[in-house]
Design an enzyme around this catalytic site. Structure first.
Site, PDB file in Angstrom:
ATOM      1  N   CYS A 168      -0.873   4.505  -4.892  1.00  0.00           N
ATOM      2  CA  CYS A 168      -0.391   3.819  -5.624  1.00  0.00           C
ATOM      3  C   CYS A 168       0.398   4.462  -7.008  1.00  0.00           C
ATOM      4  O   CYS A 168      -0.363   4.486  -7.760  1.00  0.00           O
ATOM      5  CB  CYS A 168      -1.468   2.577  -5.695  1.00  0.00           C
ATOM      6  SG  CYS A 168      -1.704   1.617  -6.460  1.00  0.00           S
ATOM      7  N   ALA A 227      -2.494  -3.378   1.155  1.00  0.00           N
ATOM      8  CA  ALA A 227      -1.695  -4.240   1.412  1.00  0.00           C
ATOM      9  C   ALA A 227      -0.502  -3.909   2.272  1.00  0.00           C
ATOM     10  O   ALA A 227      -0.362  -4.641   3.150  1.00  0.00           O
ATOM     11  CB  ALA A 227      -1.054  -5.346  -0.212  1.00  0.00           C
ATOM     12  N   CYS A 250       1.299  -4.513  -5.139  1.00  0.00           N
ATOM     13  CA  CYS A 250       0.414  -3.222  -6.424  1.00  0.00           C
ATOM     14  C   CYS A 250      -0.105  -4.198  -7.366  1.00  0.00           C
ATOM     15  O   CYS A 250       0.673  -4.544  -8.544  1.00  0.00           O
ATOM     16  CB  CYS A 250       1.455  -2.615  -6.814  1.00  0.00           C
ATOM     17  SG  CYS A 250       1.043  -1.110  -7.502  1.00  0.00           S
TER      18      CYS A 250
END
Length: 386
Positions: free
Chosen positions: A167, A283, A315
């Site tokens: 991420c 996601a 994010c």
């Protein structure tokens, strides 16, 4: 067919993917119409979806333990517990689906077989690879040993590496939360907070980067671009960074596949183990699962897949203990926001989305194959304009 994605020649975990298998095919003791490798968000979501298409008895998942990884930033900041992030694989496995409690050793797509670490061979008609990524702390000299070092310094250094990461926002999230914690406990004046990133920008999407620059300036956070951590000297409480724009130059800080192709027509990839050029987030997996579901449904009917993945990912940039900037964007780094408001602004509402709503969507929506991302709601909220 973005979700039908080229898999890496060798999985990060060291799993061999054999393309030329010349030996005669062994008689497999187990056979499934759909075999899913990996029990993370992508694997469990797709096994639930495939159960509805093919029937539970025709689906098997090869996997160990399951964690809700997006919450780990909040766990590190003390806002959530470790226990809240994990559930047994048995509790999230779709009922009736076969759970193979082994690790994948080798994939032979030429013979439609997978070999597990206990020597068993499983054959399949269709394969979904959702094996995730493996972390390699040992790639940075001194880092694994540094985890066990007892000393803690007065400088806090957060880094974004010069490699793919799960991420892109994670190093910043924990930095903002650390700043908030130090302020809350009255210790911020005695700490220096530094963010060293290998990127030439603070964040890949300019709209959100502009907002984040305002935050780091307001909170007196030092940002160094194009720097990459190469060594940790725990005994000296030092971190060594290379200057990516000037090869050979280092700085010491005291610490106290092409997009729409696939190799085999019955092998699909989802999530972190694919080379999709988008962030490795839950996601993204949600959006990919909806595309992959429809793609496989079409293929089973001998129809041409008609949906393409646009790279959507989200994010939630946690900027304090009660605010979040909800970044949503596509392959091209263009904002793809769900709500008809400026999501580059810190909002308490988005914090509750991150902390309360998203875990619920994950456990009861994504993992049950019922949540494929916010696209339908985005169109509704924007009156069909997006």
């Amino acid at each position: 067919m973005a979700a039908l994605h080229r898999l890496r020649q060798c999985h990060p975990a060291g799993i061999a993917i054999s393309h030329l298998h010349t030996s005669s095919r062994a008689s497999a003791k187990q056979h499934y119409k759909m075999l899913v490798l990996g029990g993370g968000s992508g694997g469990i979501a797709m096994s639930a979806r495939m159960k509805r298409i093919m029937g539970a008895e025709n689906v098997a998942v090869v996997s160990p333990t399951h964690y809700y990884q997006p919450i780990w930033t909040l766990v590190g900041a003390g806002a959530k517990t470790v226990a809240s992030s994990g559930r047994s694989t048995a509790s999230v496995m779709p009922s009736g689906v076969k759970w193979v409690k082994s690790k994948v050793q080798e994939i032979n797509p030429a013979t439609n077989t997978v070999r597990t670490d206990d020597g068993n061979e499983i054959s399949y008609e269709y394969l979904i690879v959702a094996l995730g990524l493996q972390l390699h702390y040992e790639k940075i000299k001194g880092l694994p040993e540094g985890f066990d070092h007892p000393k803690i310094g007065g400088n806090a250094v957060f880094t974004f590496p010069n490699t793919p990461v799960k991420c892109a926002g994670a190093p910043q999230k924990i930095m903002y939360l650390s700043d908030a914690f130090l302020r809350k406990t009255g210790k911020r004046a005695r700490a220096n907070i530094v963010y060293n990133t290998s990127l030439p920008v603070l964040f890949g999407v300019k709209k959100y980067a502009d907002a984040l620059w305002d935050i780091v300036k307001q909170r007196d956070l030092q940002v160094n671009l194009r720097t990459n951590l190469v060594e940790v000297r725990a005994d000296k409480q030092e971190a060594v960074f290379e200057n990516l724009d000037k090869p050979g130059e280092t700085t010491v800080i005291e610490v106290t596949v092409s997009d729409f192709t696939f190799l085999y027509p019955n092998v699909f990839g989802i999530g972190d183990c694919t080379n999709l050029p988008t962030s490795k987030t839950g996601a993204a997996v949600a959006a990919q699962s909806a595309i992959l579901h429809r793609t496989i449904s079409k293929i089973l009917k001998n129809e041409k897949p008609d949906w393409k993945y646009d790279g959507y990912t989200s994010c939630p940039l946690v900027t304090s203990y009660n605010t979040v900037i909800l970044a949503e964007f596509d392959y091209n780094g263009q904002p793809l926001e769900t709500f008809p408001i400026n999501q580059a602004k810190e909002r308490r509402l988005m914090y509750h989305m991150k902390v309360d709503v998203m875990p619920h969507l994950y456990w009861h929506g994504l993992l049950r194959g019922l949540w494929g991302g916010p696209e339908p709601y985005r169109k509704l909220l924007h009156l069909g304009m997006k």
